[in-house]
Design a protein around this motif. Structure first.
Motif, PDB file in Angstrom:
ATOM      1  N   PHE A  15      97.047  27.034  45.307  1.00 35.12           N
ATOM      2  CA  PHE A  15      97.727  27.838  46.314  1.00 35.12           C
ATOM      3  C   PHE A  15      97.997  27.017  47.560  1.00 35.12           C
ATOM      4  O   PHE A  15      97.232  26.106  47.896  1.00 35.12           O
ATOM      5  N   PRO A  16      99.077  27.347  48.278  1.00 33.98           N
ATOM      6  CA  PRO A  16      99.332  26.666  49.557  1.00 33.98           C
ATOM      7  C   PRO A  16      98.334  27.112  50.612  1.00 33.98           C
ATOM      8  O   PRO A  16      97.589  28.082  50.429  1.00 33.98           O
ATOM      9  N   ALA A  17      98.313  26.399  51.716  1.00 30.67           N
ATOM     10  CA  ALA A  17      97.417  26.749  52.825  1.00 30.67           C
ATOM     11  C   ALA A  17      97.691  28.167  53.299  1.00 30.67           C
ATOM     12  O   ALA A  17      98.839  28.615  53.297  1.00 30.67           O
ATOM     13  N   HIS A  18      96.646  28.885  53.698  1.00 31.64           N
ATOM     14  CA  HIS A  18      96.710  30.248  54.242  1.00 31.64           C
ATOM     15  C   HIS A  18      96.967  31.311  53.179  1.00 31.64           C
ATOM     16  O   HIS A  18      97.083  32.488  53.514  1.00 31.64           O
ATOM     17  N   HIS A  19      97.058  30.916  51.922  1.00 30.91           N
ATOM     18  CA  HIS A  19      97.298  31.899  50.857  1.00 30.91           C
ATOM     19  C   HIS A  19      96.009  32.679  50.597  1.00 30.91           C
ATOM     20  O   HIS A  19      94.926  32.109  50.555  1.00 30.91           O
ATOM     21  N   PRO A  20      96.087  34.001  50.427  1.00 34.16           N
ATOM     22  CA  PRO A  20      94.887  34.789  50.122  1.00 34.16           C
ATOM     23  C   PRO A  20      94.228  34.322  48.824  1.00 34.16           C
ATOM     24  O   PRO A  20      94.915  33.847  47.909  1.00 34.16           O
ATOM     25  N   GLU A  21      92.936  34.479  48.735  1.00 33.19           N
ATOM     26  CA  GLU A  21      92.216  34.102  47.521  1.00 33.19           C
ATOM     27  C   GLU A  21      92.576  35.060  46.395  1.00 33.19           C
ATOM     28  O   GLU A  21      92.557  36.281  46.565  1.00 33.19           O
ATOM     29  N   MET A  22      92.927  34.501  45.244  1.00 36.84           N
ATOM     30  CA  MET A  22      93.273  35.305  44.072  1.00 36.84           C
ATOM     31  C   MET A  22      92.612  34.692  42.848  1.00 36.84           C
ATOM     32  O   MET A  22      92.730  33.494  42.615  1.00 36.84           O
ATOM     33  N   ARG A  23      91.928  35.538  42.088  1.00 43.28           N
ATOM     34  CA  ARG A  23      91.257  35.050  40.876  1.00 43.28           C
ATOM     35  C   ARG A  23      91.705  35.816  39.634  1.00 43.28           C
ATOM     36  O   ARG A  23      92.366  35.265  38.777  1.00 43.28           O
ATOM     37  N   THR A  24      91.320  37.085  39.516  1.00 48.17           N
ATOM     38  CA  THR A  24      91.778  37.843  38.350  1.00 48.17           C
ATOM     39  C   THR A  24      93.291  37.967  38.400  1.00 48.17           C
ATOM     40  O   THR A  24      93.888  38.140  39.461  1.00 48.17           O
ATOM     41  N   GLY A  40     103.528  26.073  37.789  1.00 46.38           N
ATOM     42  CA  GLY A  40     102.216  26.486  37.322  1.00 46.38           C
ATOM     43  C   GLY A  40     102.279  27.694  36.407  1.00 46.38           C
ATOM     44  O   GLY A  40     103.112  27.790  35.505  1.00 46.38           O
ATOM     45  N   ILE A  41     101.371  28.643  36.626  1.00 42.22           N
ATOM     46  CA  ILE A  41     101.322  29.855  35.808  1.00 42.22           C
ATOM     47  C   ILE A  41     102.633  30.637  35.922  1.00 42.22           C
ATOM     48  O   ILE A  41     103.118  31.203  34.939  1.00 42.22           O
ATOM     49  N   LEU A  42     103.218  30.669  37.109  1.00 44.39           N
ATOM     50  CA  LEU A  42     104.483  31.390  37.287  1.00 44.39           C
ATOM     51  C   LEU A  42     105.583  30.769  36.435  1.00 44.39           C
ATOM     52  O   LEU A  42     106.383  31.471  35.815  1.00 44.39           O
ATOM     53  N   GLY A  43     105.621  29.462  36.401  1.00 45.49           N
ATOM     54  CA  GLY A  43     106.606  28.765  35.579  1.00 45.49           C
ATOM     55  C   GLY A  43     106.349  28.959  34.093  1.00 45.49           C
ATOM     56  O   GLY A  43     107.287  29.025  33.292  1.00 45.49           O
ATOM     57  N   LEU A  44     105.072  29.062  33.720  1.00 46.73           N
ATOM     58  CA  LEU A  44     104.720  29.284  32.320  1.00 46.73           C
ATOM     59  C   LEU A  44     105.303  30.600  31.818  1.00 46.73           C
ATOM     60  O   LEU A  44     105.815  30.685  30.698  1.00 46.73           O
ATOM     61  N   HIS A  58      90.696  35.657  33.776  1.00 46.19           N
ATOM     62  CA  HIS A  58      89.505  36.038  34.541  1.00 46.19           C
ATOM     63  C   HIS A  58      89.482  35.326  35.884  1.00 46.19           C
ATOM     64  O   HIS A  58      89.105  35.909  36.910  1.00 46.19           O
ATOM     65  N   ASP A  59      89.902  34.059  35.888  1.00 49.48           N
ATOM     66  CA  ASP A  59      89.914  33.286  37.130  1.00 49.48           C
ATOM     67  C   ASP A  59      91.124  32.361  37.122  1.00 49.48           C
ATOM     68  O   ASP A  59      91.132  31.336  36.430  1.00 49.48           O
ATOM     69  N   LEU A  60      92.111  32.745  37.878  1.00 53.97           N
ATOM     70  CA  LEU A  60      93.350  31.983  37.956  1.00 53.97           C
ATOM     71  C   LEU A  60      93.107  30.548  38.406  1.00 53.97           C
ATOM     72  O   LEU A  60      93.755  29.616  37.928  1.00 53.97           O
ATOM     73  N   THR A  61      92.168  30.362  39.304  1.00 49.05           N
ATOM     74  CA  THR A  61      91.936  29.032  39.878  1.00 49.05           C
ATOM     75  C   THR A  61      91.335  28.059  38.880  1.00 49.05           C
ATOM     76  O   THR A  61      91.417  26.841  39.067  1.00 49.05           O
ATOM     77  N   GLU A  62      90.713  28.559  37.806  1.00 47.45           N
ATOM     78  CA  GLU A  62      90.079  27.690  36.829  1.00 47.45           C
ATOM     79  C   GLU A  62      90.988  27.354  35.651  1.00 47.45           C
ATOM     80  O   GLU A  62      90.621  26.545  34.802  1.00 47.45           O
ATOM     81  N   ASP A  63      92.149  27.972  35.606  1.00 48.22           N
ATOM     82  CA  ASP A  63      93.066  27.689  34.507  1.00 48.22           C
ATOM     83  C   ASP A  63      93.738  26.332  34.738  1.00 48.22           C
ATOM     84  O   ASP A  63      94.278  26.085  35.824  1.00 48.22           O
TER      85      ASP A  63
END
Length: 219
Positions: free
Chosen positions: A91-100, A65-69, A80-85
Motif C-alpha cells: 500500500f502507498p503511504a497513509h493508506h488504511p491497514e487492510m488485511r481480510t 498486484g491483486i487488483l491487476g490479477l 485471510h491477509d492481503l499483506t501476506e499474499d
C-alpha cells in the motif's frame, strides 16, 4: 433491483459499494472500472476512506498486484491477509491497514466491466463463502446497471450528433452568409469531437490556403 434502473454511472457505483459494504459488514469497499483495452483501471471509487485520507494517499490505483490479477483473471478471490499474499504490491503511504479481502469481478455475458473489492470485516472475521455469493449476485446486477448507463450515455451522444447534423443541414439550406455558416460548422464539430481546437481551411490563390473559420483555444 433498483440499481439496474439507475442511468447515472456515478450513482450506480456509489450505491453499489455502499450496498456491498452493508451486505458483508466490510469497513472498506471499492469498485474499479476497467478501461476499454482491459489492461488497467480507468476509474476507482471507494467507500469508507475519508476525503482527507484520499488526499494524503494521492493517485488512485490503476490495477497492479491483486487488483491487476482480478483484471487478468476475473474470478473471485478471498484472502485471510492481503499483506501476506506474494501477489500483493503493498500500500502507498497513509493508506488504511487492510488485511481480510474479497474481490469479485463485475461481469455480464462474458464481459468484465470491473471489479468489486471489499476489506476488513467489522467483526474481525474472514469473508465467508456466503459473502462471496451475495456479492457475486450484487456484482451481476451492477454489471447490468453499468451497461445500461453506458448505453444511455451513448444514445445521448448520438442524439446530440443528430441534432447537430440537422442544425448544420438546415443552415446549409438557408444560410446565405458563408462566414456565419463556416463558424457554425467549426463550433459544432468542436462540440461533437470534444476537441481543443477545430479549424477550417479553404483554397486562397495559387497553391495557398487560408483559415476561414476556427473554434477553440489554439494555445
Amino acid at each position: 433491483m433498483s440499481l439496474t434502473s439507475e442511468l447515472s454511472l456515478d450513482a450506480v457505483l456509489g450505491r453499489l459499494i455502499q450496498t456491498a459494504a452493508d451486505l458483508t459488514g466490510a469497513k472498506y469497499a471499492a469498485l474499479g472500472v476497467i478501461d476499454p483495452t482491459h489492461s488497467k483501471l480507468e476509474r476507482f471509487v471507494t467507500h469508507g476512506i475519508e476525503e482527507s485520507t484520499h488526499a494524503m494517499i494521492g493517485s488512485l490505483p490503476t490495477g497492479h498486484g491483486i487488483l491487476g490479477l482480478l483484471i487478468k483473471h476475473p474470478h473471485a478471490i478471498r484472502l485471510h491477509d492481503l499483506t501476506e499474499d506474494p501477489r500483493s504490491v503493498g500500500f502507498p503511504a497513509h493508506h488504511p491497514e487492510m488485511r481480510t479481502f474479497l474481490g469479485v469481478p463485475v461481469m455480464l455475458r462474458g464481459t468484465n466491466y470491473g471489479n468489486l473489492y471489499l476489506s476488513e470485516k467489522v467483526d474481525g472475521s474472514d469473508f465467508s463463502e456466503e459473502d462471496e455469493e451475495l456479492v457475486t449476485l450484487l456484482a451481476g446486477q451492477a454489471a447490468i446497471a453499468i451497461e445500461n448507463a453506458r448505453l444511455y450515455e451513448a444514445s445521448t451522444r448520438w442524439s446530440r450528433r443528430l441534432e447537430t447534423l440537422n442544425e448544420v443541414g438546415n443552415a446549409l439550406a438557408t444560410e446565405t452568409d458563408v462566414a456565419l455558416l463556416l463558424d457554425l460548422i467549426v463550433r459544432r464539430l468542436r462540440e461533437l469531437l470534444s476537441a481543443k481546437l477545430v479549424t477550417l481551411s479553404l483554397p486562397h490563390g495559387a497553391g495557398e490556403i487560408r483559415i476561414a473559420a476556427a473554434a477553440g483555444d489554439g494555445k
